[in-house]
Design a protein around this motif. Structure first.
Motif, PDB file in Angstrom:
ATOM      1  N   ASN A  73       0.894  -1.256   0.068  1.00  0.00           N
ATOM      2  CA  ASN A  73       0.128  -0.016  -0.120  1.00  0.00           C
ATOM      3  C   ASN A  73       0.816   1.102  -0.020  1.00  0.00           C
ATOM      4  OD1 ASN A  73      -1.979   1.943   0.225  1.00  0.00           O
ATOM      5  ND2 ASN A  73      -3.104   0.749   1.936  1.00  0.00           N
ATOM      6  N   PRO A  74       0.837   1.947  -0.894  1.00  0.00           N
ATOM      7  CA  PRO A  74       1.435   3.455  -1.007  1.00  0.00           C
ATOM      8  C   PRO A  74       0.938   4.502  -0.095  1.00  0.00           C
ATOM      9  CG  PRO A  74       0.029   3.307  -2.772  1.00  0.00           C
ATOM     10  CD  PRO A  74      -0.244   2.292  -2.065  1.00  0.00           C
ATOM     11  N   ASN A  75       1.008   4.061   1.345  1.00  0.00           N
ATOM     12  CA  ASN A  75       0.645   5.002   2.336  1.00  0.00           C
ATOM     13  C   ASN A  75       1.568   5.059   3.493  1.00  0.00           C
ATOM     14  OD1 ASN A  75      -0.605   3.811   4.850  1.00  0.00           O
ATOM     15  ND2 ASN A  75      -1.802   2.836   3.457  1.00  0.00           N
ATOM     16  N   ILE A  76       1.736   6.110   4.369  1.00  0.00           N
ATOM     17  CA  ILE A  76       2.471   6.060   5.369  1.00  0.00           C
ATOM     18  C   ILE A  76       1.804   6.569   6.560  1.00  0.00           C
ATOM     19  CG2 ILE A  76       4.421   7.381   6.630  1.00  0.00           C
ATOM     20  CD1 ILE A  76       5.396   5.526   4.165  1.00  0.00           C
ATOM     21  N   GLY A  77       1.691   5.996   7.745  1.00  0.00           N
ATOM     22  CA  GLY A  77       1.179   6.325   8.922  1.00  0.00           C
ATOM     23  C   GLY A  77      -0.045   5.266   9.161  1.00  0.00           C
ATOM     24  N   GLY A  78      -1.047   5.895   9.864  1.00  0.00           N
ATOM     25  CA  GLY A  78      -2.084   5.142  10.265  1.00  0.00           C
ATOM     26  C   GLY A  78      -2.148   4.708  11.903  1.00  0.00           C
ATOM     27  N   THR A 101      -4.436  13.080   2.964  1.00  0.00           N
ATOM     28  CA  THR A 101      -3.930  12.963   4.351  1.00  0.00           C
ATOM     29  C   THR A 101      -4.944  12.987   5.236  1.00  0.00           C
ATOM     30  OG1 THR A 101      -2.509  14.007   6.171  1.00  0.00           O
ATOM     31  CG2 THR A 101      -3.513  15.434   4.698  1.00  0.00           C
ATOM     32  N   ARG A 102      -5.121  12.042   6.314  1.00  0.00           N
ATOM     33  CA  ARG A 102      -6.327  11.965   7.495  1.00  0.00           C
ATOM     34  C   ARG A 102      -5.733  11.802   8.525  1.00  0.00           C
ATOM     35  NH1 ARG A 102     -11.028   8.042   5.144  1.00  0.00           N
ATOM     36  NH2 ARG A 102     -12.334   9.304   6.458  1.00  0.00           N
ATOM     37  N   MET A 103      -6.357  12.237   9.571  1.00  0.00           N
ATOM     38  CA  MET A 103      -6.063  12.219  10.949  1.00  0.00           C
ATOM     39  C   MET A 103      -7.151  11.144  11.391  1.00  0.00           C
ATOM     40  SD  MET A 103      -4.184  12.810  13.549  1.00  0.00           S
ATOM     41  CE  MET A 103      -3.460  14.249  13.435  1.00  0.00           C
ATOM     42  N   LEU A 104      -6.745   9.789  11.709  1.00  0.00           N
ATOM     43  CA  LEU A 104      -7.658   8.891  12.158  1.00  0.00           C
ATOM     44  C   LEU A 104      -8.027   8.959  13.792  1.00  0.00           C
ATOM     45  CD1 LEU A 104      -6.035   5.924  10.372  1.00  0.00           C
ATOM     46  CD2 LEU A 104      -7.712   7.617   9.369  1.00  0.00           C
ATOM     47  N   ASN A 105      -9.005   8.413  13.984  1.00  0.00           N
ATOM     48  CA  ASN A 105      -9.627   8.115  15.517  1.00  0.00           C
ATOM     49  C   ASN A 105      -9.681   9.357  16.131  1.00  0.00           C
ATOM     50  OD1 ASN A 105      -9.048   5.361  15.285  1.00  0.00           O
ATOM     51  ND2 ASN A 105      -7.003   5.410  15.714  1.00  0.00           N
ATOM     52  N   VAL A 146      -4.699   7.699  21.121  1.00  0.00           N
ATOM     53  CA  VAL A 146      -4.990   6.989  19.753  1.00  0.00           C
ATOM     54  C   VAL A 146      -4.995   7.781  18.372  1.00  0.00           C
ATOM     55  CG1 VAL A 146      -5.738   4.898  20.916  1.00  0.00           C
ATOM     56  CG2 VAL A 146      -7.410   6.567  20.311  1.00  0.00           C
ATOM     57  N   HIS A 147      -5.011   9.090  18.586  1.00  0.00           N
ATOM     58  CA  HIS A 147      -5.205  10.083  17.195  1.00  0.00           C
ATOM     59  C   HIS A 147      -3.910   9.334  16.380  1.00  0.00           C
ATOM     60  CE1 HIS A 147      -7.575  13.430  18.923  1.00  0.00           C
ATOM     61  NE2 HIS A 147      -8.190  12.387  18.995  1.00  0.00           N
ATOM     62  N   SER A 148      -4.122   9.391  15.122  1.00  0.00           N
ATOM     63  CA  SER A 148      -2.843   8.887  14.333  1.00  0.00           C
ATOM     64  C   SER A 148      -3.212   9.315  12.837  1.00  0.00           C
ATOM     65  CB  SER A 148      -2.820   7.309  14.043  1.00  0.00           C
ATOM     66  OG  SER A 148      -2.526   6.780  15.251  1.00  0.00           O
ATOM     67  N   LEU A 149      -2.187   9.944  12.402  1.00  0.00           N
ATOM     68  CA  LEU A 149      -2.160  10.567  11.176  1.00  0.00           C
ATOM     69  C   LEU A 149      -1.607   9.515   9.899  1.00  0.00           C
ATOM     70  CD1 LEU A 149      -2.142  13.392   9.821  1.00  0.00           C
ATOM     71  CD2 LEU A 149       0.058  13.754  10.131  1.00  0.00           C
ATOM     72  N   ARG A 150      -2.424   9.734   9.006  1.00  0.00           N
ATOM     73  CA  ARG A 150      -2.179   8.797   7.631  1.00  0.00           C
ATOM     74  C   ARG A 150      -2.057   9.319   6.489  1.00  0.00           C
ATOM     75  NH1 ARG A 150      -5.159   5.717   3.938  1.00  0.00           N
ATOM     76  NH2 ARG A 150      -4.439   3.697   3.550  1.00  0.00           N
ATOM     77  N   PRO A 160       0.910  18.147   9.271  1.00  0.00           N
ATOM     78  CA  PRO A 160       2.370  17.568   8.775  1.00  0.00           C
ATOM     79  C   PRO A 160       2.543  16.429   9.773  1.00  0.00           C
ATOM     80  CG  PRO A 160       2.141  19.959   8.962  1.00  0.00           C
ATOM     81  CD  PRO A 160       1.041  19.385   9.821  1.00  0.00           C
ATOM     82  N   PHE A 161       3.285  15.541   9.329  1.00  0.00           N
ATOM     83  CA  PHE A 161       3.928  14.576   9.997  1.00  0.00           C
ATOM     84  C   PHE A 161       5.228  15.220  10.586  1.00  0.00           C
ATOM     85  CE2 PHE A 161       1.851  11.036   7.638  1.00  0.00           C
ATOM     86  CZ  PHE A 161       1.318  10.347   8.633  1.00  0.00           C
ATOM     87  N   SER A 162       5.797  15.843   9.971  1.00  0.00           N
ATOM     88  CA  SER A 162       7.146  16.644  10.822  1.00  0.00           C
ATOM     89  C   SER A 162       6.847  17.973  11.361  1.00  0.00           C
ATOM     90  CB  SER A 162       8.281  16.523   9.602  1.00  0.00           C
ATOM     91  OG  SER A 162       9.310  17.357  10.028  1.00  0.00           O
TER      92      SER A 162
END
Length: 633
Positions: A49-54, A82-86, A93-97, A227-229
């Motif tokens: 899968n071409p994605n980073i995070g989750g 890009t989406r912020m999960l949870n 448990v918030h996680s960026l994907r 952003p992730f960074s």
């Protein structure tokens, strides 16, 4: 006969996500570094899968950033959604994907590597590791080159004796048609490192023009870009996002799978490797959950300049013609054109209990393992191990103490401790439930936890460190400021609180305490805070979380303090567990094999009981007073 092909402080074998982070970390810390990869076009490749995070994986990426890595900056500049999960749950448990442009992600990372000072890239296959006196001395390439090195990081991914399996067809191959590495496995075996077989897989890719999106549900990215960074500015990475699409399997999908399950390599014995439990193939899902009527399928773009789309949720190793029939039963894929067939891939990996918490092999000084070689699955799990292995390989060369991240430091610490202490019988995937201190190990405070460590190791740049110090100071100042603001029980205050469905004040209270009310937060009480300074969004978010969850955070910090008491009780490397009276036979065997570095790690080993830990504590008391020889006598 071999020829002299160069001399390096650190050599990294593999150009995947682990290899990229390892090579960059070592070079940025001042070591002359070489990355050897079988194909330069495979650098930072995303075979699945071409994605980073989750979920949980996003935490790992933020921690890579905090330590001075590159994955997070790379995805910030190459994402297409890009989406912020949870977000409906707590901040722990918030996680960026982020969905990546697969080609652009590779191209940018390759260019970063090519332009990195102290780093050379070489397209070559390493076939043998040279070890002298239980210490890495060099490597030998397929073309006969001998490369001398002081530290070696293995980041071989799924290439070691890689084998592609599609139905009744199988052939030796790395992922996506790249060559496998067939000889390095034997070199590891010759060095006394046992190997085993794991398996992973990937779904088919389909042509966008053949997909009927009108039958699917559109999945848009978040309007607010996060952003992730911590080094990325929102205004620099904001872009128009590309949608993903949600659809479902049908009864006909189930029928085709059931009718052809005897042709599945997973069920007819053709696959020997153990696959990932938390990322099962579609045939595995159907067999494990026969009563489930539908399974979610996501159709995701592979990039901006390609019409290839990834069929998330339909990983399969069924025969090619069965895969095509199966795809056509999915809602919206009735006329689908399959561009790439899904497949399973088997590969060699090591038992991670052969490693120290530094990711150095116990038996061979200067040899480090990372990524899927260590039994993990996922780009993020690979990258964080590569980063730590690269850092420790460089520190070893520099004669400095290696870094060990504990379970209370980082998700990376949880992942590595799980691997080296408990081992894994299947490809390991990070999950928030694995972290017992997850309220402290949030993605939003990764820099506050880890940047100091990366800076002291020499990886975090002055620019990054200065930005971190500024953010830290802004958070601390704002927390102190709101603690000093008194909110009185005036009529206008109580009227405002009523509009927020909050109880009226009976007496003055600090703004800091007021925010703790479940229905209130730092943001919606702003009208009561007339002199609020202008602050970055991430600083305000941090102030809000610390204010609202202070009580829970303090309780978890107390647990961490108890945990650290055991982690600080170091176990000498020289211990002969057979000579410690009172230890059970199983405990002696497990302790002798794992060689824990402290009492805390020993207590987490399966088969070591609380009674055994008591014996070890008594042993340590005597050891510290009188020395090992007297204790064992």
């Amino acid at each position: 006969m071999s020829y002299n092909a160069g001399e390096y402080d650190v050599v990294v074998i593999g150009g995947g996500h682990a290899g990229c982070e390892a090579a960059l970390a070592s070079a940025r810390m001042g070591c002359k570094t070489l990355m050897c990869t079988m194909n330069l076009d495979s650098i930072a490749f995303m075979p699945c899968n071409p994605n980073i995070g989750g979920t949980a994986k996003g935490h790992l990426v933020r921690e890579i950033d905090a330590l001075g890595g590159e994955m997070e900056i790379n995805i910030d500049h190459t994402f297409i959604q890009t989406r912020m999960l949870n977000t409906s749950k707590g901040p722990a448990v918030h996680s960026l994907r982020a969905q990546a442009d697969k080609r652009k992600y590779q191209e940018r990372m390759k260019h970063v590597l090519e332009t990195q000072e102290n780093l050379d890239l070489r397209q070559t296959e390493v076939v043998k590791i040279d070890v002298q006196n239980n210490e890495v001395s060099g490597v030998i390439t397929r073309t006969g080159g001998y490369i001398k090195t002081k530290s070696l990081v293995l980041a071989t991914g799924t290439y070691l004796k890689g084998k592609i399996i599609i139905g009744e067809v199988s052939y030796n191959s790395g992922p996506n048609g790249f060559f496998p590495a067939n000889d390095l496995s034997q070199s590891l075996l010759d060095l006394g490192i046992p190997l085993r077989r794991f398996k992973t897989g990937t779904p088919a890719r389909v042509n966008k023009r053949s997909v009927n999106f009108s039958k699917m549900t559109e999945q848009k990215g978040d309007e607010k870009i996060v952003p992730f960074s911590f080094m990325s500015r929102v205004e620099d990475i904001t872009r128009e996002q590309i949608s993903c699409w949600l659809t479902y399997t049908t009864d006909e999908t189930m029928r085709i799978i059931n009718d052809n399950i005897h042709r599945s390599p997973m069920y007819n014995g053709a696959i020997e490797g153990v696959g990932p439990r938390y990322c099962p193939s579609i045939e595995d899902k159907v067999m494990r959950f026969p009563d489930k009527q539908q399974h979610q399928i996501f159709i995701e773009p592979e990039g901006e300049n390609t019409d290839e789309m990834y069929v998330q949720g339909m990983s399969s190793s069924l025969p090619e013609e069965v895969q095509l029939d199966m795809l056509k039963t999915v809602i919206g894929l009735e006329k689908v054109e399959m561009m790439r067939t899904g497949y399973a891939i088997e590969y060699d990996c090591v038992d991670p209990t052969e490693l120290k918490p530094t990711l150095e092999f116990k038996k061979i000084k200067g040899l480090f393992g990372s990524g899927q070689l260590n039994g993990t699955s996922g780009y993020e799990e690979a990258a964080c191990q590569g980063l730590l292995a690269g850092m420790n390989a460089a520190l070893t060369v520099q004669g400095k103490e290696n870094i060990v991240l504990t379970r209370s430091d980082a998700y990376i610490g949880v992942l590595i401790d799980d691997l080296v202490t408990k081992g894994t019988n299947e490809p390991y995937r990070m999950m928030t439930s694995r972290a017992e201190y997850r309220l402290l190990l949030r993605q939003d405070n990764a820099d506050l936890r880890l940047t100091e460590i990366g800076y002291k190791a020499g990886l975090v740049t002055e620019e990054r460190y200065s930005k971190f110090l500024k953010r830290k100071e802004e958070i601390e100042k704002e927390l102190e400021r709101i603690k000093g603001i008194q909110i009185t029980n005036k009529n206008e205050v109580n009227e405002f609180l009523t509009t927020l469905n909050s109880a009226e004040l009976k007496k003055p209270i600090s703004l800091y305490e007021l925010i703790k009310r479940p229905e209130l937060d730092y943001f919606n009480v702003e009208p009561l805070d007339v002199n609020r300074p202008e602050l970055p969004e991430d600083v305000k978010e941090q102030v809000n979380i610390v204010s609202k969850y202070e009580g829970y955070i303090e309780k978890q910090l107390e647990q961490v303090n108890q945990f650290k008491k055991l982690e600080n009780r170091r176990l000498p490397d020289s211990i002969d567990y057979n000579k410690i009276k009172g230890l059970r036979i199983e405990a002696i065997q497990k302790l002798s094999n794992i060689r824990p570095i402290n009492i805390g790690q020993a207590s987490r080993i399966s088969g070591v009981s609380p009674a055994d830990i008591s014996v070890l504590l008594i042993y340590l008391e005597h050891f510290n007073k009188s020395g090992a020889q007297k204790v064992e006598e």
